[in-house]
Each structure stands twice: as structure tokens, then as C-alpha cells.
Scaffold this active site. Structure first.
Site, mmCIF file in Angstrom:
data_model
loop_
_atom_site.group_PDB
_atom_site.id
_atom_site.type_symbol
_atom_site.label_atom_id
_atom_site.label_comp_id
_atom_site.label_asym_id
_atom_site.label_seq_id
_atom_site.Cartn_x
_atom_site.Cartn_y
_atom_site.Cartn_z
ATOM 1 N N TYR A 140 43.146 44.153 31.310
ATOM 2 C CA TYR A 140 41.692 44.037 31.375
ATOM 3 C C TYR A 140 41.273 44.569 32.736
ATOM 4 C CZ TYR A 140 36.946 42.179 30.984
ATOM 5 O OH TYR A 140 35.575 42.050 30.916
ATOM 6 N N VAL A 241 42.274 42.456 41.232
ATOM 7 C CA VAL A 241 40.972 41.782 41.169
ATOM 8 C C VAL A 241 41.130 40.282 40.936
ATOM 9 C CG1 VAL A 241 38.878 41.587 39.750
ATOM 10 C CG2 VAL A 241 39.717 43.844 40.455
HETATM 11 C C1 LIG Z 1 42.511 42.198 36.491
HETATM 12 C C2 LIG Z 1 41.030 42.348 36.322
HETATM 13 N N1 LIG Z 1 40.426 43.488 36.713
HETATM 14 C C3 LIG Z 1 39.090 43.645 36.591
HETATM 15 C C4 LIG Z 1 38.311 42.656 36.030
HETATM 16 C C5 LIG Z 1 36.817 42.861 35.934
HETATM 17 O O1 LIG Z 1 36.215 42.117 36.961
HETATM 18 P P1 LIG Z 1 34.659 41.749 36.808
HETATM 19 O O2 LIG Z 1 34.538 40.849 35.611
HETATM 20 O O3 LIG Z 1 34.339 41.067 38.109
HETATM 21 O O4 LIG Z 1 33.912 43.026 36.640
HETATM 22 C C6 LIG Z 1 38.890 41.453 35.594
HETATM 23 C C7 LIG Z 1 38.068 40.416 34.929
HETATM 24 N N2 LIG Z 1 38.619 39.592 34.143
HETATM 25 C C8 LIG Z 1 37.965 38.645 33.240
HETATM 26 C C9 LIG Z 1 36.487 38.710 33.206
HETATM 27 C C10 LIG Z 1 35.929 38.142 31.926
HETATM 28 C C11 LIG Z 1 36.065 36.648 31.799
HETATM 29 C C12 LIG Z 1 37.455 36.205 31.573
HETATM 30 N N3 LIG Z 1 38.242 36.218 32.745
HETATM 31 C C13 LIG Z 1 38.437 37.262 33.609
HETATM 32 O O5 LIG Z 1 38.998 37.054 34.664
HETATM 33 C C14 LIG Z 1 40.278 41.302 35.748
HETATM 34 O O6 LIG Z 1 40.895 40.168 35.351
#
Ligand SMILES: Cc1ncc(COP(=O)(O)O)c(/C=N/[C@@H]2CCCCNC2=O)c1O
Length: 440
Positions: A140, A241
Site C-alpha cells: 500500500y 511511511v
Molecule cells: C506504507 C505506506 N505508504 C504510504 C501510505 C499512504 O499514506 P497516507 O495515507 O498518509 O497518504 C500508507 C498508508 N497506509 C494506510 C492508510 C489507510 C488506512 C489504513 N492504514 C494505513 O496505514 C502506508 O501504510
């Protein structure tokens, strides 16, 4: 207009777009301090998710409040695009200091992990002239067009990946359907046939695959992948991230594997709750003007002041070590729960990036139905804790608390998870209680 007696949740339903919601429990937040959110009903809820890791220092951390208040009180503009500002420069210098090797690098600022990965893909294609990317099934990288197009998460299969994207399986030690050797052999075969390596700009990879199931790759896989990329002039983009900035027990999660990535993507916890991301990469790429990755408020002085306070706190208070210590205790506690709860098939992670893999039975390791996972989460909320689930089978509890979680809070969280698992196993949570909270 909202009627005065509507609840916050009802007003949210009536006014906020459903396309931006991914709700895992009924929590409607009225406030928050430290590791707790204040729910609309006044209860203090232990946030074992830290707002999906954006609240890296918890809520209302004094260092962030002080930095943001100061930056707002004498505001150096609102646009790094138009003029330099001190916090943006200082944070970039501090971030560059943390990178391995002596390559000349630059920092690009965005507002989210999504826009940072989008920018990475665009600048890489523009600067290298190579149109292809490699990423992983279950990955993701974000929710905007460019980052969705290089992601491999099943939540996004309604949108097509970018042309030429090569998606590989992410080796999973608990469900070893594809060994690291098989994945690398598959990559080599692709290079020999339908994916000429000279067409590939970069590989995007999470050092721990988070939304795909909180998977720590087998030791050596990341390094072997890096070496293959180097062989073909393919750049490596480490998406930190979610698990970066100390959460994994090291400042950068890629360092557990001795990687020296070409680009690193930071977000979420970098802003300590404010919208801030950072893309760190080679100057030759980051200064390639035709790439054009401009956003008016990217790198604004208020968010970068918050980011500088977060990074300084992480480093000054040695929060990576704290994450390793508390994470070890938390995982040990969860493994002890597995002695009482058959449903726990695996407890895994690094530091305070922890996954609890729920199975129907430990032999087959078949995931529990998503309703079961959702019931554990909703029941835990009723008992006073909030966290989310991940995984392509929606069967992995993701435990990513603020890096400032105390020992007592760790114990409180374990007790709540223990009772929630027991209550669900006893059939105390009806299916209808969770239909609204099974959104991916
Ligand atoms: C490894 C990784 N890279 C980029 C992102 C996107 O970050 P943003 O949601 O801050 O745009 C994410 C975001 N992940 C999701 C966002 C949706 C809600 C569920 N949980 C997350 O952490 C991420 O885990």
C-alpha cells in the site's frame, strides 16, 4: 444544517464524504492526550493504532505544541514553493544527516505518504527515462492516482495498476507460499523475458509490509533484492511511511537489513499528527526540473516545524530504543495470550510495528473470517482500546501505538486484547455489530 442533538458520529455521517472513511470501530474523537483519545461519550480510549501511526508521539506532545505555536505566531509564509523557510531547511538538513552513505541528496516535502510516493514515481520516470516499476502484492503506497498505480493492495483492485508495473509476491515467513528464493527467481525470469531491466526505473518496497498484513520479510531478502537492483541500475525506494522514524526499533526500518536505499519515503508520524511527508533522494533526480512535483503548501513552516520537533524528540529521547523495548514486551505479552487463545496463530513485527495473525486453526493457518477480526476490534473498543486490522484476508490485528506508550499502558492494552479475544470466542459479539466496520 446539523441538528443540535445529533451525535458527532451522526453529523459525520451526514456531512463527511464516505470515500475518505475507513472506520474500524465507533470511536468519534472529541480530543486526545498522550496515548489516549477522548471519545464522544467521554471515555478515554487507549489508542493502540496512533491514528494508523500518524500520532507517532501520541496526542498533544509538548514539543510539537511548542514548535507549532511558535511557527504559527510568526508565520514564515505558507509556501515553500515560493520562498525558503527555516523549519523546512532545518528539518531537511536533519533528515539528510540520518541517511547512510555520502551521496548528495535532496528532500521533497508533501502532505501524505500518498503524495510522496506519487512524486517519487513521477520524478523517477522523468529523470531516468525508464517507464516501468516493480512493487509487491499486498503493498500500500497511497490513495492518490500515482501511488495507487504502483500499489498491490487488494483494496485497490477497482483501479488498474500503471502500465508495465511488475507485481511480485512479498515473501511471508508465516505463510511461505513463495520463498524469497522463488520470488527472486521469478524476478530474474521476468528480467530475462517480458520485463527488460533497462526499462525499470525503480522498485518500491515496504521494509515491513504493513497494510498487506504486517509481514517482516525473511532475513536477507531485502539485501538480495537491493543487490539485484544495483546489478541492473534499478533504484530502490523504501516506503517507510508507516514503520519508519523509530517505530521498528531503529530510526529507519531499512537499517535492520543493512540496506542503503536510493530513495526513502517518510510520512504519517513525521508530522506528529500534522500533514507532512518527505521524499529523500539523489540530487540528480530530485533536481530534475521537468519532473514538476509542486504543491503550494508542501513544506510549509508550520508542518515542518512539527516535523523537526518530532525528529528531534525521536532522536533526543532515543525512541527507537524505547520502541524496541516496549515492542518486545508487547509481543511477549501477546505470545503469552496465544497460550489462552487458539485464534492467535502468529505474533510478529519489529519494535512497535506489531501484527497478530488470527487463524481458524494453527495447523492450516487459515485466516479467520473478517467478521471475527472486526469483532475483536469492536469489542476491544467497547473495553477501552482502539486499533485496526490489516492483511489481504483482513485477519491481522495491527498494533502500532504511539512511540511514547508507557509500560502501564502496554499492560492495559494486553488486558483489553485478552478480554476482547475471549469475548469474541465466547460468541458475545453479534455479526450485526460489525457490519459497518469491515471496510477493507
Ligand atoms: C506504507 C505506506 N505508504 C504510504 C501510505 C499512504 O499514506 P497516507 O495515507 O498518509 O497518504 C500508507 C498508508 N497506509 C494506510 C492508510 C489507510 C488506512 C489504513 N492504514 C494505513 O496505514 C502506508 O501504510
Amino acid at each position: 444544517m446539523a441538528t443540535s442533538n445529533a451525535t458527532l458520529g451522526e453529523r459525520d455521517d451526514a456531512a463527511i464524504a464516505g470515500i475518505q472513511k475507513l472506520r474500524f470501530n465507533p470511536l468519534a474523537a472529541r480530543g486526545g492526550r498522550g496515548s489516549y483519545l477522548t471519545a464522544d461519550d467521554g471515555r478515554a480510549i487507549l489508542d493502540l493504532s496512533a491514528s494508523a501511526t500518524a500520532a507517532s508521539l501520541g496526542y498533544g506532545h509538548p514539543a510539537v505544541i511548542e514548535a507549532v505555536t511558535k511557527a504559527m505566531a510568526d508565520m514564515a509564509g505558507a509556501s515553500l514553493l515560493m520562498y525558503p523557510n527555516e523549519p523546512a531547511a532545518a528539518l531537511a538538513e536533519a533528515l539528510l544527516e540520518t541517511m547512510p552513505g555520502d551521496a548528495e541528496r535532496r528532500v521533497w516535502y508533501g502532505h501524505s505518504g500518498s503524495d510522496a510516493n506519487d512524486a517519487a514515481a513521477r520524478v523517477l520516470e522523468a529523470a531516468t527515462g525508464r517507464p516501468r516499476f516493480i512493487s509487491f502484492i499486498g503493498s500500500y503506497h497511497g490513495g492518490v492516482a500515482g501511488s495507487m498505480s504502483i500499489s498491490g493492495h487488494t483494496a485497490m483492485t477497482h483501479t488498474l495498476p500503471r502500465p508495465g508495473l511488475l507485481l511480485l509476491p512479498y515473501p511471508d515467513p508465516y505463510r511461505p507460499r513463495f520463498s524469497p528464493e522463488a520470488v527472486l527467481d521469478m524476478l530474474d525470469y521476468q528480467f530475462e523475458t517480458t520485463c527488460p531491466p533497462e526499462q525499470v526505473a525503480a522498485v518500491f518496497i515496504e521494509p515491513i509490509m504493513s497494510d498487506g498484513g504486517l509481514i517482516v520479510p525473511p532475513a536477507g531478502f531485502l539485501k538480495a533484492l537491493e543487490e539485484r537492483c544495483r546489478r541492473h541500475g534499478i533504484l530502490t525506494v523504501l516506503d517507510e511511511v508507516k514503520v519508519g522514524l523509530g517505530r521498528s526499533g531503529a530510526l529507519h526500518a531499512f537499517s535492520h537489513e543493512g540496506m542503503e536505499p536510493d530513495m526513502v519515503v517518510l510520512g504519517k508520524g513525521l508530522g506528529g499528527g500534522l500533514p507532512l511527508s518527505a521524499l529523500i533522494g539523489p540530487a540528480a533526480i530530485m533536481d530534475h526540473r521537468p519532473a514538476f512535483a509542486i504543491q503550494t503548501t508542501g513544506g510549509n513552516p508550520v508542518c515542518t516545524a512539527a516535523g523537526l520537533a518530532v525528529l528531534r524528540t525521536v532522536l533526543d529521547e532515543d525512541l527507537p530504543r524505547r520502541a524496541a523495548q516496549v515492542g518486545t514486551a508487547l509481543m511477549e505479552g501477546l505470545r503469552q495470550l496465544a497460550e489462552r487463545h487458539e485464534m492467535i496463530g502468529d505474533v510478529r513485527g519489529r519494535g512497535l510495528a506489531i501484527g497478530v495473525d488470527l487463524v481458524t486453526d494453527r495447523e492450516s493457518r487459515a485466516p479467520v473470517p473478517a467478521t471475527t477480526t472486526a469483532k475483536v476490534i469492536v469489542r476491544a473498543y467497547e473495553l477501552g482500546a482502539s486499533f485496526i486490522y490489516v492483511g489481504l484476508a483482513a485477519n491481522v490485528l495491527e498494533i502500532t501505538p504511539p512511540l511514547v506508550l508507557s509500560d502501564a499502558e502496554c499492560e492495559e492494552g494486553l488486558a483489553i486484547i485478552d478480554k476482547a479475544l475471549g469475548d469474541v470466542a465466547a460468541g458475545l459479539v453479534p455479526d450485526e455489530a460489525v457490519q459497518a466496520y469491515m471496510n477493507w
